[in-house]
Design an enzyme around this catalytic site. Structure first.
Site, PDB file in Angstrom:
ATOM      1  N   TYR A 173     -25.558  19.133  -4.325  1.00  0.00           N
ATOM      2  CA  TYR A 173     -26.743  19.539  -5.081  1.00  0.00           C
ATOM      3  C   TYR A 173     -27.934  19.805  -4.163  1.00  0.00           C
ATOM      4  O   TYR A 173     -28.793  20.626  -4.477  1.00  0.00           O
ATOM      5  CB  TYR A 173     -27.134  18.454  -6.087  1.00  0.00           C
ATOM      6  CG  TYR A 173     -26.439  18.586  -7.416  1.00  0.00           C
ATOM      7  CD1 TYR A 173     -25.059  18.488  -7.507  1.00  0.00           C
ATOM      8  CD2 TYR A 173     -27.167  18.812  -8.581  1.00  0.00           C
ATOM      9  CE1 TYR A 173     -24.425  18.599  -8.737  1.00  0.00           C
ATOM     10  CE2 TYR A 173     -26.542  18.924  -9.808  1.00  0.00           C
ATOM     11  CZ  TYR A 173     -25.174  18.822  -9.885  1.00  0.00           C
ATOM     12  OH  TYR A 173     -24.558  18.939 -11.091  1.00  0.00           O
TER      13      TYR A 173
ATOM     14  N   LYS B  77     -12.673  11.324  -3.373  1.00  0.00           N
ATOM     15  CA  LYS B  77     -11.523  12.191  -3.099  1.00  0.00           C
ATOM     16  C   LYS B  77     -11.190  11.942  -1.624  1.00  0.00           C
ATOM     17  O   LYS B  77     -11.156  12.855  -0.792  1.00  0.00           O
ATOM     18  CB  LYS B  77     -11.902  13.652  -3.394  1.00  0.00           C
ATOM     19  CG  LYS B  77     -10.762  14.636  -3.307  1.00  0.00           C
ATOM     20  CD  LYS B  77      -9.740  14.519  -4.441  1.00  0.00           C
ATOM     21  CE  LYS B  77      -8.563  15.443  -4.170  1.00  0.00           C
ATOM     22  NZ  LYS B  77      -7.449  15.264  -5.125  1.00  0.00           N
TER      23      LYS B  77
ATOM     24  N   ASP C 184     -19.758  14.552 -18.390  1.00  0.00           N
ATOM     25  CA  ASP C 184     -19.541  15.459 -19.537  1.00  0.00           C
ATOM     26  C   ASP C 184     -18.194  15.172 -20.182  1.00  0.00           C
ATOM     27  O   ASP C 184     -18.059  15.153 -21.405  1.00  0.00           O
ATOM     28  CB  ASP C 184     -19.576  16.932 -19.098  1.00  0.00           C
ATOM     29  CG  ASP C 184     -20.947  17.570 -19.337  1.00  0.00           C
ATOM     30  OD1 ASP C 184     -21.957  16.853 -19.219  1.00  0.00           O
ATOM     31  OD2 ASP C 184     -21.002  18.778 -19.641  1.00  0.00           O
TER      32      ASP C 184
HETATM   33  C1  IPM Z   1     -26.848  17.129 -15.950  1.00  0.00           C
HETATM   34  C2  IPM Z   1     -26.984  18.632 -15.973  1.00  0.00           C
HETATM   35  C3  IPM Z   1     -27.745  19.066 -14.732  1.00  0.00           C
HETATM   36  C4  IPM Z   1     -26.929  18.663 -13.525  1.00  0.00           C
HETATM   37  C5  IPM Z   1     -28.097  20.557 -14.707  1.00  0.00           C
HETATM   38  C6  IPM Z   1     -28.874  20.984 -15.924  1.00  0.00           C
HETATM   39  C7  IPM Z   1     -28.860  20.927 -13.460  1.00  0.00           C
HETATM   40  O1  IPM Z   1     -25.730  19.224 -16.063  1.00  0.00           O
HETATM   41  O2  IPM Z   1     -27.884  16.437 -15.960  1.00  0.00           O
HETATM   42  O3  IPM Z   1     -25.720  16.644 -15.950  1.00  0.00           O
HETATM   43  O4  IPM Z   1     -26.022  19.404 -13.096  1.00  0.00           O
HETATM   44  O5  IPM Z   1     -27.189  17.595 -12.991  1.00  0.00           O
HETATM   45 MG    MG Z   2     -24.122  17.859 -16.311  1.00  0.00          MG
END
Ligand code: IPM
Ligand code: MG
Length: 361
Positions: free
Chosen positions: A142, A192, A252
């Site tokens: 990131y 990993k 997610d």
């Molecule tokens: C999260 C979201 C963010 C991330 C995006 C919106 C930048 O998916 O908070 O999980 O990838 O961290």
């Molecule tokens: Mg996310």
């Protein structure tokens, strides 16, 4: 008396609607306890870009830095997708995370008994699930450099860098072990390490930190296996600690155990500050219609009370109020079930607010 300063960033899409409901709850907590909160609103994401040309204007960052906690709705939407990368709403969110040093992202995944049928998974697999994902939030691909797309050997070449220092791994590992100590004392570190050297270091350092926590059981798992186990047998997990990227994906996935993204809160913590937000996005398709589910934001507010303001009892009351309203059969459309009473955003907020009030007196 102490006033807690909260920066409020409603953001885009359904953000403003759901944040309004959470603030309603905050107001009641304040009235009933006498604790005062000073809230100041700021712009972030697409809303900020539209007004100032930047998804994270200086005054927003200043407001965040001078507050004790941040409450955020959601950012993003198709309107801003054509923008160049550095101007996109998501950059506002990432800028807040790194600017505030919010390296530890806590994402609780709790299955509410009354919503068990909302999950695509079998009730037997998910009943009673209560796990916590501790996602590192300011490192990895990131933020790692080099990054970008450039011409190399005559063709466009994209690069991002997965990178962690030992110190970064150590501090997130400590948060995870401490979190496990407050729960069922089981920590799973996800990496990993069979392929990526960076995560081999991750595994080594987490193991080393674990020597200070002999009372916490530490296990390791490769991320692909973990993705599978989360669906096969999520009940085996208590606390999961992992990198920024793996944590994004696994959280997610884990949200689907509960059946609805609309229920999951999160806290992002650093040394000085903390930010609270629902894990769902800005849902532009339903924005402004008054049907969004405010519960994840309300539950994020509960996390704020607990983690930032040492108000664990009040946090528990807010969580209890949410459960009670669900038990009575009220649902926003995203979690509607046969026989339930579908209500809009404002009504759901009012129902929880009334419950909180009655539980506090
Ligand atoms: C999260 C979201 C963010 C991330 C995006 C919106 C930048 O998916 O908070 O999980 O990838 O961290
Ligand atoms: Mg996310």
């Amino acid at each position: 008396m102490k006033r807690h300063r909260i920066a409020v960033f409603p953001g885009d899409g359904i953000g403003p609607e759901i944040v309004r409901e959470a603030l309603k709850i905050l107001d009641i907590v304040s009235k009933e306890t006498g604790v005062s909160f000073e809230t100041k609103e700021g712009l972030v994401g697409g809303a900020a870009y539209d007004q100032s040309g930047s998804p994270l204007p200086d005054d927003t960052m200043q407001l965040a830095l001078s507050s004790d906690a941040v409450l955020l709705g959601a950012v993003g939407g198709p309107k801003w997708e054509p923008l160049e990368y550095r101007l996109r709403p998501e950059r506002g969110l990432l800028g807040l995370r790194s600017g505030l040093g919010l390296y530890a992202n806590l994402r609780p995944v709790v299955v509410f008994e009354d919503l068990i049928d909302a999950s695509p998974l079998k009730p037997d697999v998910i009943r009673g699930i209560d796990l916590m994902i501790v996602r590192e939030l300011t490192g990895d691909a990131y933020f790692g450099k080099p990054r970008g797309v450039r011409i190399k050997n005559g063709q466009r070449t994209g690069v991002n860098t997965m990178i962690y220092t030992e110190a970064e791994i150590r501090r997130i590992a400590k948060v995870a072990f401490d979190t496990a100590r407050g729960r069922r004392r089981k920590l799973l570190s996800v990496d990993k390490a069979n392929v990526l050297e960076m995560t081999e270091l991750w595994r080594e350092v987490v193991t080393d930190v674990g020597r200070d926590y002999p009372d916490v059981e530490l296990l390791h798992m490769y991320v692909d296996n973990c993705a599978m186990q989360l669906i096969r047998n999520p009940g085996q997990f208590d606390v999961i600690v992992t990198t920024n990227m793996f944590g994004d994906i696994l959280s997610d996935e884990a949200s689907m155990l509960t059946g609805s993204l609309g229920m999951l809160p999160s806290a992002s913590c650093g040394e000085k500050s903390a930010m609270y937000e629902p894990i769902h996005g800005s849902a532009p398709d339903i924005a402004g219609k008054g049907v969004a589910n405010p519960l994840a934001t309300i539950l994020s507010l509960a996390m704020m009370l607990r983690h930032s303001f040492d108000m664990a009892a009040e946090a528990a009351i807010v969580e209890k109020a949410v459960r009670a309203v669900l038990k009575e059969g009220f649902r926003t459309q995203d979690i509607q079930q046969r026989g339930s009473t579908v209500v809009g955003t404002v009504r759901m907020g009012d129902l929880v607010a009334e419950k909180v009030r009655s539980l506090m007196v």
